[in-house]
Design a protein around this motif. Structure first.
Motif, PDB file in Angstrom:
ATOM      1  N   THR A   6      28.029  39.327  47.877  1.00  0.00           N
ATOM      2  CA  THR A   6      29.257  39.793  47.232  1.00  0.00           C
ATOM      3  C   THR A   6      29.810  40.589  47.754  1.00  0.00           C
ATOM      4  OG1 THR A   6      27.933  41.471  45.750  1.00  0.00           O
ATOM      5  CG2 THR A   6      28.316  39.318  44.653  1.00  0.00           C
ATOM      6  N   LYS A   7      30.652  41.588  47.201  1.00  0.00           N
ATOM      7  CA  LYS A   7      31.677  42.735  47.696  1.00  0.00           C
ATOM      8  C   LYS A   7      33.358  42.764  46.206  1.00  0.00           C
ATOM      9  CE  LYS A   7      34.467  44.445  51.032  1.00  0.00           C
ATOM     10  NZ  LYS A   7      35.267  44.188  52.332  1.00  0.00           N
ATOM     11  N   GLY A   8      32.805  43.722  46.486  1.00  0.00           N
ATOM     12  CA  GLY A   8      33.599  44.793  45.018  1.00  0.00           C
ATOM     13  C   GLY A   8      34.918  45.841  45.915  1.00  0.00           C
ATOM     14  N   TYR A   9      35.711  45.223  45.270  1.00  0.00           N
ATOM     15  CA  TYR A   9      36.713  45.889  45.415  1.00  0.00           C
ATOM     16  C   TYR A   9      37.364  46.788  44.263  1.00  0.00           C
ATOM     17  CZ  TYR A   9      36.752  42.176  48.657  1.00  0.00           C
ATOM     18  OH  TYR A   9      36.989  41.273  49.913  1.00  0.00           O
ATOM     19  N   ARG A  34      38.162  47.112  38.658  1.00  0.00           N
ATOM     20  CA  ARG A  34      37.132  46.709  39.755  1.00  0.00           C
ATOM     21  C   ARG A  34      36.893  45.410  39.229  1.00  0.00           C
ATOM     22  NH1 ARG A  34      32.989  50.949  41.307  1.00  0.00           N
ATOM     23  NH2 ARG A  34      33.365  51.807  39.516  1.00  0.00           N
ATOM     24  N   THR A  36      34.503  41.845  41.397  1.00  0.00           N
ATOM     25  CA  THR A  36      33.626  41.978  42.263  1.00  0.00           C
ATOM     26  C   THR A  36      34.247  40.401  42.731  1.00  0.00           C
ATOM     27  OG1 THR A  36      32.150  43.416  41.091  1.00  0.00           O
ATOM     28  CG2 THR A  36      31.009  41.675  42.802  1.00  0.00           C
ATOM     29  N   LYS A  37      33.540  39.653  44.172  1.00  0.00           N
ATOM     30  CA  LYS A  37      33.897  38.853  44.926  1.00  0.00           C
ATOM     31  C   LYS A  37      32.475  38.780  45.054  1.00  0.00           C
ATOM     32  CE  LYS A  37      38.668  39.336  45.114  1.00  0.00           C
ATOM     33  NZ  LYS A  37      39.917  39.077  45.882  1.00  0.00           N
ATOM     34  N   PRO A  47      36.819  35.432  42.116  1.00  0.00           N
ATOM     35  CA  PRO A  47      36.522  36.821  41.763  1.00  0.00           C
ATOM     36  C   PRO A  47      35.067  36.639  40.362  1.00  0.00           C
ATOM     37  CG  PRO A  47      38.448  36.166  41.125  1.00  0.00           C
ATOM     38  CD  PRO A  47      38.111  35.830  41.820  1.00  0.00           C
ATOM     39  N   SER A  49      33.435  38.954  38.516  1.00  0.00           N
ATOM     40  CA  SER A  49      33.674  39.895  37.192  1.00  0.00           C
ATOM     41  C   SER A  49      34.742  40.789  37.349  1.00  0.00           C
ATOM     42  CB  SER A  49      32.219  40.198  38.187  1.00  0.00           C
ATOM     43  OG  SER A  49      31.777  42.021  36.963  1.00  0.00           O
ATOM     44  N   THR A  50      35.397  41.320  36.952  1.00  0.00           N
ATOM     45  CA  THR A  50      36.459  42.460  36.529  1.00  0.00           C
ATOM     46  C   THR A  50      36.292  43.069  35.383  1.00  0.00           C
ATOM     47  OG1 THR A  50      38.388  40.252  37.378  1.00  0.00           O
ATOM     48  CG2 THR A  50      39.102  41.905  35.980  1.00  0.00           C
TER      49      THR A  50
END
Length: 102
Positions: A6-9, A34, A36-37, A47, A49-50
């Motif tokens: 996963t990677k968070g933006y 935020r 998470t993809k 994605p 999670s938002t």
């Protein structure tokens, strides 16, 4: 071998002046999104999670908000205050501009 993870933006959507629930100061708050993809071979695919939150710039307190509340705050920041205004039609709190005088 398959590499996944996963990677968070973190996106800053707006800066609003709100009354902080923790410190009680009318301070600037950042509205953040935020995301998470899921990644496959280091490529973000979708994605899963938002989350939205506001953070006080005075004390640093972060408060989660729902998507609907975030959309309302974003509309408020864009100037869609819905007819709220003072006696002369300007939004409340806006200083009256004086012409330049020499």
């Amino acid at each position: 071998m398959i590499i996944f993870g996963t990677k968070g933006y973190l996106y800053q959507l707006a800066i609003l002046t709100l009354l902080c629930g923790r410190c009680g100061n009318p301070a600037a708050h950042t509205l953040r999104k935020r995301v998470t993809k899921f990644t496959l071979f280091f490529v973000p695919l979708f994605p899963f999670s938002t989350k939205y939150a506001t953070q006080c710039t005075f004390c640093g307190a972060e408060q989660p908000v729902t998507k609907e509340q975030a959309e309302q705050l974003l509309a408020q920041a864009a100037g869609g205050q819905g007819g709220q205004g003072g006696q002369d039609g300007r939004p409340n709190g806006q200083p009256q501009q004086q012409p330049y005088q020499s």
